[in-house]
Scaffold this active site. Structure first.
Site, short mmCIF file in Angstrom:
data_model
loop_
_atom_site.label_atom_id
_atom_site.label_comp_id
_atom_site.label_asym_id
_atom_site.label_seq_id
_atom_site.Cartn_x
_atom_site.Cartn_y
_atom_site.Cartn_z
N GLU A 28 0.83 -1.21 0.00
CA GLU A 28 0.00 0.00 0.00
C GLU A 28 0.86 1.26 0.00
O GLU A 28 2.04 1.23 0.39
CB GLU A 28 -0.96 0.01 1.19
N LYS A 89 -5.31 10.94 0.26
CA LYS A 89 -5.44 9.59 0.82
C LYS A 89 -6.73 9.01 0.24
O LYS A 89 -7.81 9.54 0.49
CB LYS A 89 -5.52 9.69 2.35
N VAL A 109 -5.51 0.55 2.77
CA VAL A 109 -5.65 -0.90 2.70
C VAL A 109 -6.87 -1.26 1.85
O VAL A 109 -6.80 -2.13 0.96
CB VAL A 109 -5.77 -1.52 4.12
N ASP A 141 -17.31 5.86 13.43
CA ASP A 141 -16.04 5.82 12.71
C ASP A 141 -15.48 4.39 12.70
O ASP A 141 -14.85 3.93 13.64
CB ASP A 141 -15.01 6.78 13.34
N SER A 143 -13.30 1.96 9.94
CA SER A 143 -12.56 2.05 8.68
C SER A 143 -13.23 1.24 7.57
O SER A 143 -13.70 0.12 7.80
CB SER A 143 -11.14 1.53 8.88
N ALA A 144 -13.20 1.82 6.37
CA ALA A 144 -13.69 1.09 5.19
C ALA A 144 -12.79 -0.10 4.87
O ALA A 144 -13.14 -0.94 4.04
CB ALA A 144 -13.76 2.03 3.99
N ASP A 145 -11.61 -0.20 5.53
CA ASP A 145 -10.77 -1.39 5.35
C ASP A 145 -11.57 -2.65 5.67
O ASP A 145 -11.45 -3.67 4.98
CB ASP A 145 -9.55 -1.36 6.29
N LYS A 162 -3.73 -1.00 15.55
CA LYS A 162 -3.16 -0.15 16.59
C LYS A 162 -4.12 0.03 17.74
O LYS A 162 -5.34 0.01 17.57
CB LYS A 162 -2.85 1.23 16.01
N1 PSU Z 1 -2.97 1.91 10.45
C1 PSU Z 1 -1.64 1.97 10.63
N2 PSU Z 1 -0.84 2.59 9.70
C2 PSU Z 1 -1.38 3.16 8.58
C3 PSU Z 1 -2.80 3.06 8.39
C4 PSU Z 1 -3.54 2.43 9.34
O1 PSU Z 1 -1.14 1.43 11.61
O2 PSU Z 1 -0.65 3.73 7.76
C5 PSU Z 1 -3.41 3.61 7.13
C6 PSU Z 1 -3.71 2.47 6.15
O3 PSU Z 1 -3.55 2.96 4.83
C7 PSU Z 1 -5.16 2.16 6.42
C8 PSU Z 1 -5.71 3.54 6.69
O4 PSU Z 1 -5.82 1.53 5.35
O5 PSU Z 1 -4.68 4.17 7.44
C9 PSU Z 1 -7.00 3.51 7.45
O6 PSU Z 1 -7.50 4.80 7.52
P1 PSU Z 1 -8.99 5.04 8.12
O7 PSU Z 1 -8.85 4.73 9.58
O8 PSU Z 1 -9.23 6.49 7.82
O9 PSU Z 1 -9.91 4.12 7.38
MN MN Z 2 -12.43 6.56 9.69
#
Ligand code: PSU
Ligand code: MN
Length: 304
Positions: A28, A89, A109, A141, A143-145, A162
């Site tokens: 990524e 992003k 991701v 909130d 993540s879309a992951d 994390k």
């Molecule tokens: N968690 C980490 N390091 C990162 C990310 C997440 O420990 O760099 C990044 C990844 O690209 C992940 C994104 O897909 O943040 C998730 O962002 P959000 O929480 O906005 O969905």
């Molecule tokens: Mn988010």
């Protein structure tokens, strides 16, 4: 209809590997543009690619540059992602907008996994997954992951999630979404900077071959509609007291600053890097290197 190879631009290395059915590992780019500080980000991105090559696979770092989706970046493209000021992003929902408007974006991701599958790549290495944020019952909130990985046939190597997230809620969502989860040589779910988040997972695997056999069984049983996550703990974790202190101050600062949406994760990562005197950066770099190595071993162990 737009042909797949017209919509995607392949690096020479990845294009040749696909044709020859050689092992490939997707990587990524948000971690490069928004997850690591400069100038180490470029250095790490290059080292990670060379680790994948040393293990016998082709690295495919994925990003959108000036409206073109790149599957595999050459040297100068990697440099652009690491240093240009206009790199957004992008999650999967943002991809078509970036392409149609000719802008540049690093892929999360969710977006990287989506594009990897589109390109015919089945193994992906990242650092930490996005998940359910603390307080998500109010903020929504998540993540879309997670939802992206619930619809993609891909194996993702990460160091868990994390502790900026609600780890327990994230594990529950992974179960609901039928996303496979195995621990690499452990049943302690890793907490990214920490080898153990305090949560236990059911399945443990011992080597890359065992993971490749699980991938084959997923296909036979038609349970490969969702991803398989391989949780790989870092070898030497961050000092716990420092971790807890930086986490507490980071969450408080994000709340006080009113940070929301896609800015939350980069804000907290930056806070860790600036407040931990290099310790979180060291761990972060170890994680991404070790995950890239394991992902390459899995790709090599897959029978085509
Ligand atoms: N968690 C980490 N390091 C990162 C990310 C997440 O420990 O760099 C990044 C990844 O690209 C992940 C994104 O897909 O943040 C998730 O962002 P959000 O929480 O906005 O969905
Ligand atoms: Mn988010």
């Amino acid at each position: 209809m737009i042909e797949r190879d017209l919509a995607l631009h392949f690096s020479d290395e990845v294009g040749q590997a696909l044709l020859a059915r050689k092992p490939i590992v997707a990587l990524e780019s948000t971690i490069i543009s928004h997850g690591l500080p400069r100038p180490q980000n470029l250095e790490v991105a290059r080292e990670v690619e060379s680790i994948v090559r040393q293990r016998g696979a082709a690295p495919a770092t994925i990003a959108v540059i000036d409206g073109t989706v790149h599957i595999g970046l050459n040297n100068s493209e990697l440099e652009e992602i690491a240093s240009r000021e206009d790199i957004a992003k992008a999650s999967s929902r943002d991809l078509a907008i970036a392409v149609a408007s000719g802008t540049s974006a690093a892929t999360t991701v969710a977006a990287t996994a989506h594009l990897a599958v589109l390109a015919g790549i089945s193994v992906f290495a990242t650092g930490g997954l996005g998940g359910v944020h603390r307080g998500a019952n109010e903020s929504f909130d998540e993540s879309a992951d997670l939802t992206a990985l619930s619809t993609l046939d891909i194996t993702v190597v990460c160091a868990g999630v994390k502790s900026i997230l609600d780890v327990g809620a994230t594990l529950e969502r992974l179960e609901t979404l039928a996303i496979g989860l195995v621990g690499f040589k452990t049943t302690n779910f890793p907490g990214f900077y920490l080898t153990d988040s305090g949560f236990t997972i059911e399945h443990r695997v011992e080597d890359a071959t065992q993971i490749a056999r699980i991938c084959e069984a997923r296909v036979l049983l038609n349970t490969n509609h969702a991803a398989l996550i391989v949780a790989n703990p870092v070898a030497k974790e961050m000092a716990r007291a420092l971790h807890d202190e930086v986490l507490t101050s980071g969450l408080a600062r994000a709340k006080a600053a009113g940070i929301t949406g896609k800015a939350v994760t980069p804000f907290l990562l930056e806070h860790f890097h600036s407040q931990s005197h290099g310790e979180s950066l060291r761990v972060n770099i170890d994680i991404i290197k070790s995950n890239a190595a394991l992902a390459a071993d899995i790709a090599v162990a897959q029978r085509v």
